[in-house]
Design a protein around this motif. Structure first.
Motif, PDB file in Angstrom:
ATOM      1  N   GLN A   9      -2.524  -6.010  -0.109  1.00  0.00           N
ATOM      2  CA  GLN A   9      -2.377  -5.133   1.050  1.00  0.00           C
ATOM      3  C   GLN A   9      -1.833  -3.769   0.648  1.00  0.00           C
ATOM      4  OE1 GLN A   9      -3.463  -5.886   4.257  1.00  0.00           O
ATOM      5  NE2 GLN A   9      -3.162  -3.662   4.382  1.00  0.00           N
ATOM      6  N   THR A  10      -0.921  -3.758  -0.306  1.00  0.00           N
ATOM      7  CA  THR A  10      -0.388  -2.487  -0.804  1.00  0.00           C
ATOM      8  C   THR A  10      -1.491  -1.650  -1.438  1.00  0.00           C
ATOM      9  OG1 THR A  10       1.817  -3.413  -1.186  1.00  0.00           O
ATOM     10  CG2 THR A  10       1.238  -1.427  -2.411  1.00  0.00           C
ATOM     11  N   LEU A  11      -2.332  -2.280  -2.229  1.00  0.00           N
ATOM     12  CA  LEU A  11      -3.431  -1.565  -2.872  1.00  0.00           C
ATOM     13  C   LEU A  11      -4.413  -1.014  -1.845  1.00  0.00           C
ATOM     14  CD1 LEU A  11      -4.108  -3.980  -5.872  1.00  0.00           C
ATOM     15  CD2 LEU A  11      -3.152  -1.676  -6.013  1.00  0.00           C
ATOM     16  N   VAL A  12      -4.719  -1.808  -0.815  1.00  0.00           N
ATOM     17  CA  VAL A  12      -5.618  -1.345   0.244  1.00  0.00           C
ATOM     18  C   VAL A  12      -5.012  -0.155   0.975  1.00  0.00           C
ATOM     19  CG1 VAL A  12      -6.665  -1.953   2.460  1.00  0.00           C
ATOM     20  CG2 VAL A  12      -6.757  -3.573   0.558  1.00  0.00           C
ATOM     21  N   ASP A  13      -3.715  -0.256   1.294  1.00  0.00           N
ATOM     22  CA  ASP A  13      -3.051   0.832   2.020  1.00  0.00           C
ATOM     23  C   ASP A  13      -3.046   2.130   1.211  1.00  0.00           C
ATOM     24  OD1 ASP A  13      -2.571  -0.914   4.084  1.00  0.00           O
ATOM     25  OD2 ASP A  13      -0.487  -1.322   3.515  1.00  0.00           O
ATOM     26  N   ILE A  14      -2.833   2.022  -0.092  1.00  0.00           N
ATOM     27  CA  ILE A  14      -2.713   3.216  -0.930  1.00  0.00           C
ATOM     28  C   ILE A  14      -4.072   3.816  -1.257  1.00  0.00           C
ATOM     29  CG2 ILE A  14      -2.007   4.069  -3.205  1.00  0.00           C
ATOM     30  CD1 ILE A  14       0.275   2.021  -3.126  1.00  0.00           C
ATOM     31  N   TYR A  15      -5.022   2.967  -1.639  1.00  0.00           N
ATOM     32  CA  TYR A  15      -6.271   3.462  -2.206  1.00  0.00           C
ATOM     33  C   TYR A  15      -7.468   3.402  -1.264  1.00  0.00           C
ATOM     34  CZ  TYR A  15      -3.864   3.632  -6.684  1.00  0.00           C
ATOM     35  OH  TYR A  15      -2.988   3.937  -7.698  1.00  0.00           O
ATOM     36  N   CYS A  16      -7.311   2.799  -0.105  1.00  0.00           N
ATOM     37  CA  CYS A  16      -8.468   2.643   0.797  1.00  0.00           C
ATOM     38  C   CYS A  16      -8.148   3.069   2.222  1.00  0.00           C
ATOM     39  CB  CYS A  16      -8.964   1.187   0.783  1.00  0.00           C
ATOM     40  SG  CYS A  16      -9.433   0.590  -0.839  1.00  0.00           S
ATOM     41  N   GLY A  17      -7.281   4.051   2.387  1.00  0.00           N
ATOM     42  CA  GLY A  17      -6.949   4.549   3.714  1.00  0.00           C
ATOM     43  C   GLY A  17      -7.791   5.760   4.067  1.00  0.00           C
ATOM     44  N   HIS A  18      -7.125   6.829   4.477  1.00  0.00           N
ATOM     45  CA  HIS A  18      -7.817   8.073   4.816  1.00  0.00           C
ATOM     46  C   HIS A  18      -7.748   9.084   3.678  1.00  0.00           C
ATOM     47  CE1 HIS A  18      -8.225   6.470   8.774  1.00  0.00           C
ATOM     48  NE2 HIS A  18      -6.929   6.471   9.001  1.00  0.00           N
ATOM     49  N   VAL A  19      -7.109   8.700   2.574  1.00  0.00           N
ATOM     50  CA  VAL A  19      -7.051   9.529   1.370  1.00  0.00           C
ATOM     51  C   VAL A  19      -7.540   8.693   0.203  1.00  0.00           C
ATOM     52  CG1 VAL A  19      -5.610  10.983  -0.097  1.00  0.00           C
ATOM     53  CG2 VAL A  19      -5.024  10.710   2.318  1.00  0.00           C
ATOM     54  N   ALA A  20      -8.385   9.251  -0.628  1.00  0.00           N
ATOM     55  CA  ALA A  20      -8.926   8.539  -1.787  1.00  0.00           C
ATOM     56  C   ALA A  20      -8.675   9.363  -3.040  1.00  0.00           C
ATOM     57  CB  ALA A  20     -10.422   8.282  -1.604  1.00  0.00           C
ATOM     58  N   THR A  54       5.137   7.114  -3.908  1.00  0.00           N
ATOM     59  CA  THR A  54       5.422   8.003  -2.772  1.00  0.00           C
ATOM     60  C   THR A  54       4.589   7.674  -1.546  1.00  0.00           C
ATOM     61  OG1 THR A  54       3.795   9.640  -3.538  1.00  0.00           O
ATOM     62  CG2 THR A  54       6.059   9.893  -4.329  1.00  0.00           C
ATOM     63  N   SER A  55       3.858   6.575  -1.585  1.00  0.00           N
ATOM     64  CA  SER A  55       2.947   6.261  -0.474  1.00  0.00           C
ATOM     65  C   SER A  55       3.675   6.016   0.832  1.00  0.00           C
ATOM     66  CB  SER A  55       2.094   5.036  -0.823  1.00  0.00           C
ATOM     67  OG  SER A  55       2.924   3.896  -1.028  1.00  0.00           O
ATOM     68  N   ASN A  56       4.934   5.603   0.763  1.00  0.00           N
ATOM     69  CA  ASN A  56       5.704   5.340   1.987  1.00  0.00           C
ATOM     70  C   ASN A  56       6.604   6.507   2.364  1.00  0.00           C
ATOM     71  OD1 ASN A  56       4.658   2.709   2.274  1.00  0.00           O
ATOM     72  ND2 ASN A  56       6.145   1.914   0.778  1.00  0.00           N
ATOM     73  N   GLU A  67      -2.410  13.567   6.851  1.00  0.00           N
ATOM     74  CA  GLU A  67      -2.902  13.056   5.577  1.00  0.00           C
ATOM     75  C   GLU A  67      -3.451  14.194   4.716  1.00  0.00           C
ATOM     76  OE1 GLU A  67      -3.145   8.850   4.981  1.00  0.00           O
ATOM     77  OE2 GLU A  67      -1.513  10.306   5.154  1.00  0.00           O
ATOM     78  N   VAL A  68      -4.023  15.205   5.368  1.00  0.00           N
ATOM     79  CA  VAL A  68      -4.481  16.386   4.633  1.00  0.00           C
ATOM     80  C   VAL A  68      -3.299  17.067   3.955  1.00  0.00           C
ATOM     81  CG1 VAL A  68      -5.505  18.682   4.878  1.00  0.00           C
ATOM     82  CG2 VAL A  68      -6.490  16.740   6.113  1.00  0.00           C
ATOM     83  N   ALA A  69      -2.191  17.176   4.676  1.00  0.00           N
ATOM     84  CA  ALA A  69      -0.986  17.770   4.094  1.00  0.00           C
ATOM     85  C   ALA A  69      -0.469  16.927   2.932  1.00  0.00           C
ATOM     86  CB  ALA A  69       0.094  17.914   5.165  1.00  0.00           C
ATOM     87  N   ARG A  70      -0.523  15.605   3.084  1.00  0.00           N
ATOM     88  CA  ARG A  70      -0.088  14.719   1.992  1.00  0.00           C
ATOM     89  C   ARG A  70      -0.978  14.900   0.761  1.00  0.00           C
ATOM     90  NH1 ARG A  70      -1.797   9.020   1.143  1.00  0.00           N
ATOM     91  NH2 ARG A  70      -0.580   8.248  -0.615  1.00  0.00           N
TER      92      ARG A  70
END
Length: 760
Positions: free
Chosen positions: A134-145, A167-169, A417-420
């Protein structure tokens, strides 16, 4: 995250404890002995710790888990929600299935030390497969790739993975920042709506659909300002240009409205034609609550897509050299005080060769800016051409892999997410001083321009676009639902900016344009519109003899090739000592050396300029502020780069020498849209010299002519050279010198006179 937190900057090196480090950057390089030459500047390098023995052992024991994590880092971007229109079909990526690696028990616990940067509950180093997945999905498969596994440097790949995972959280924004984003988005939409209402027949190339680009720039400017950067050099195309200029870069709306009503953008007494509205610029000072303002220089761009990119790089490089020369801090490194920013269109980024040529300059020691931030405003369409017909790659950004650039894709529907994404890009550039690309996936609410009908060719796409809410409205609703703003707050932002634009429109009737040229370093120069005497370009014989002798003077410890001693050094010294006729290369050296003695800088650039195409120059080892920059095998980008140098500082004599004169034909875009017309369109003088050598030595018809007639066709004014006092206002000077004396005086005249003109 501990590796990042423990990092300490010491001099030009980032050090971590006592572990064996991985050093970023090339270790071996084939080069001349030029690392001490003027202008040879490379980014500082950073160390990053390798895995500890315990972590390496754990990785060996958990090989299946390592494979799963590496798969998400490598191809997780394929399963990311990037398309605001949801037109792209999500492929099935079997590499992202834990079962592929024998990890079927989702409750099984694994030691993640040295494998994945995450924070399990209670500070433990173990986590279940379910938690890890779930952590991998949240980090690498969200709205930022993210795409970074193609980078050959291990330290960069390790840092990138550790940083985004640790820094994902930490991406939550405070209320003030969210209100700032809301205001920018509302102002952006209000401006485009106002323009559509008041100037509906104007091709303005609005930002609608890509409004989050303004969030990306605002976040970048803020990060720059808080990091000690004082200058940002910005190049951008027509899409969204007016919106960004007015909403973020302080361009006066009354000046824009004045021009839109058919008036001139410059005072009537100046010999300038002006340009279309999609090429205008603004160069404000922005304050983000720091001690020093951020000076943003937006360069004019021509209609030819992406031609501004190398100009941005050259302008920024020249400004960096200026700051470096006057800086008293020996610790100031490349990229510390200045950053390059380039905004691109998606179709142009993958289609225009100047992109690849400019990227090819990015890590070269005489061209590097210490990292440029690239933002692709990805409308998912060209003029009318879909991506399937516009590129052969999966992403428009793939050409960035030419120079191993990390790429961050982000869905433009999510401004935060664009800012991130921008924060991650900026942090990478800050540490490694290399280019980084943000692929901002958006849409285009109108056609190529507001008068175009896009549904002729993209009916399905535009049915979706016309049925959906705008990005500002979606974000505003979210902010109201979360209590960050109220309905009254939202209405106030809309009303106040609309009122401001109405006031500016009314004021445009009495607006009097002002010229912004010949300021700062250029303040001592004039517009050559009045009778100007020919400058005295002569130099005393004693000075010339001294300069000539020193041009071939070398340290006794330096071993010179015997043929150079016999055929280059000794003949030059003999001619100087006996007052004999000098050759072409000697005359050029005398011009360079005498200008250096008078306090001017020289930048000589091109393919093989150090030795010279005809083995005539031999200027690899130099002293003083003369930068001899052997370029890569490019003409378009390198000439654009040198033009950028030329419009930044009048104190530098910038010279581009073609390997053979006819090679200028692959740089014709720069000649047409900048060199021959930049002063007329934008009041920007340039003292650029194009040296176009050729000879009749059996090299064929191409290498026997520089096609001088093409340049003559571009000239706008005949000149009566028989008079010593004539109207000196041609757009450029074209000369075919036939004696060494002529090239000597031509080169010196470029700097001695009190204005700047291109010389061909």
């Amino acid at each position: 995250m501990w590796r990042i937190a423990q990092a300490k900057l010491r001099g030009n090196t980032l050090t971590f404890g006592s572990r064996l480090p991985m050093v970023s950057g090339p270790k071996l390089r084939r080069c001349y002995n030029e690392d001490v030459a003027y202008g040879y500047r490379v980014p500082k390098q950073f160390e990053y710790p390798d895995y500890s023995p315990d972590q390496l052992k754990n990785r060996q024991q958990q090989a299946a888990l390592v494979c799963l994590v590496d798969a998400y880092r490598s191809v997780g971007h394929r399963a990311t929600d990037l398309d605001p229109l949801h037109l792209q079909q999500q492929p099935s990526i079997p590499e992202l299935n834990p079962a592929r690696y024998g990890l079927s028990n989702m409750n099984e616990q694994f030691n993640i030390d040295g494998i994945l940067e995450m924070s399990p509950k209670g500070g433990s180093k173990t986590a279940s497969i379910a938690e890890i997945h779930q952590t991998l999905v949240d980090i690498y498969c969200g709205h930022v790739a993210f795409e970074f596994e193609h980078i050959p440097d291990t330290a960069e790949r390790r840092w990138f993975a550790d940083y985004i995972e640790s820094t994902s959280n930490q991406s939550a924004l405070d209320s003030d920042k969210k209100r700032r984003f809301h205001e920018l988005l509302v102002r952006s939409e209000t401006f485009d709506n106002f323009m559509q209402k008041k100037f509906g027949q104007v091709k303005r190339y609005g930002l609608e659909g890509a409004e989050s680009a303004i969030i990306a720039l605002d976040e970048l400017f803020s990060l720059c300002s808080h990091s000690g950067i004082t200058d940002a050099i910005l190049g951008m195309p027509h899409r969204g240009r007016l919106n960004i200029l007015v909403d973020l870069l302080k361009y006066p709306p009354r000046a824009l409205f004045h021009k839109l009503q058919g008036n001139a953008e410059f005072p009537d007494d100046l010999p300038a034609s002006g340009d279309v509205i999609s090429h205008i610029s603004s160069s404000p000072s922005l304050n983000y609550g720091c001690k020093e303002d951020l000076n943003v220089t937006t360069l004019h761009n021509p209609s030819h897509l992406e031609a501004v990119n190398p100009v941005v790089s050259g302008y920024g490089r020249a400004k960096q050299m200026y700051l470096y020369d006057k800086n008293t801090d020996p610790g100031c490194a490349l990229g510390d005080r200045l950053i390059g920013i380039q905004i691109h269109g998606d179709a142009a980024f993958s289609g225009q060769g100047v992109i690849m040529e400019t990227l090819g300059l990015s890590n070269l020691p005489h061209f590097s800016l210490g990292g440029t931030i690239h933002v692709i405003i990805n409308n998912q369409i060209g003029y009318t051409t879909p991506a399937t017909n516009a590129r052969s790659t999966l992403y428009t950004s793939d050409v960035g892999k030419l120079v191993n650039t990390p790429i961050i894709h982000v869905n433009g529907d999510y401004p935060e997410e664009v800012a991130r994404a921008m924060r991650i890009a900026f942090e990478y550039r800050k540490l490694f001083r290399k280019d980084v690309i943000i692929d901002l996936v958006t849409f285009r609410r109108w056609g190529h321009n507001e008068l175009d009908e896009p549904s002729f060719t993209q009916p399905q796409m535009y049915n979706i676009i016309r049925a959906r809410e705008s990005v500002p409205k979606v974000y505003e609703r979210k902010m109201m639902e979360s209590g960050v703003i109220t309905d009254a707050d939202a209405k106030q932002v809309h009303a106040s900016f609309t009122k401001y634009l109405e006031t500016e429109l009314a004021a445009s009737k009495d607006y009097m344009p002002k010229a912004d040229h010949l300021k700062g370093k250029w303040s001592g120069l004039v517009m050559p519109t009045q009778t100007a005497p020919q400058p005295d370009t002569g130099v005393a014989k004693e000075t010339l003899r001294e300069v000539g002798e020193r041009s071939v003077l070398v340290d006794q410890t330096f071993k010179v090739h015997p043929r150079l001693v016999k055929h280059h050094i000794q003949p030059r010294l003999k001619r100087l000592a006996e007052d004999l006729a000098i050759d072409w290369a000697t005359a050029e050296s005398l011009a360079f050396g005498s200008l250096l003695k008078q306090g001017y800088n020289i930048r000589l650039c091109g393919q093989d300029v150090g030795r010279g195409t005809f083995s005539q120059r031999h200027a690899i080892k130099t002293q003083g502020k003369i930068e001899v920059a052997n370029s890569n095998l490019s003409e378009l980008a390198v000439l654009g780069f040198e033009y950028g140098v030329s419009i930044q500082s009048p104190n530098v004599l910038p010279i581009w020498e073609a390997q053979f004169g006819d090679f200028n034909n692959t740089a014709q875009v720069i000649t047409d849209t900048y060199i021959s017309s930049g002063e007329t369109k934008w009041l920007r003088q340039s003292g650029l010299v194009m040296l176009l050598p050729h000879g009749y030595d059996g090299a064929g018809p191409e290498h026997s002519s520089s096609r001088i007639e093409r340049f003559l066709q571009l000239c706008n004014t005949p000149i009566d050279m028989s008079s010593n006092s004539v109207i000196q206002n041609p757009n450029m000077h074209v000369a075919i010198p036939t004696t060494p004396a002529q090239i000597f005086h031509l080169l010196r005249r470029q700097m001695i006179r009190n204005y700047r003109k291109p010389l061909i």
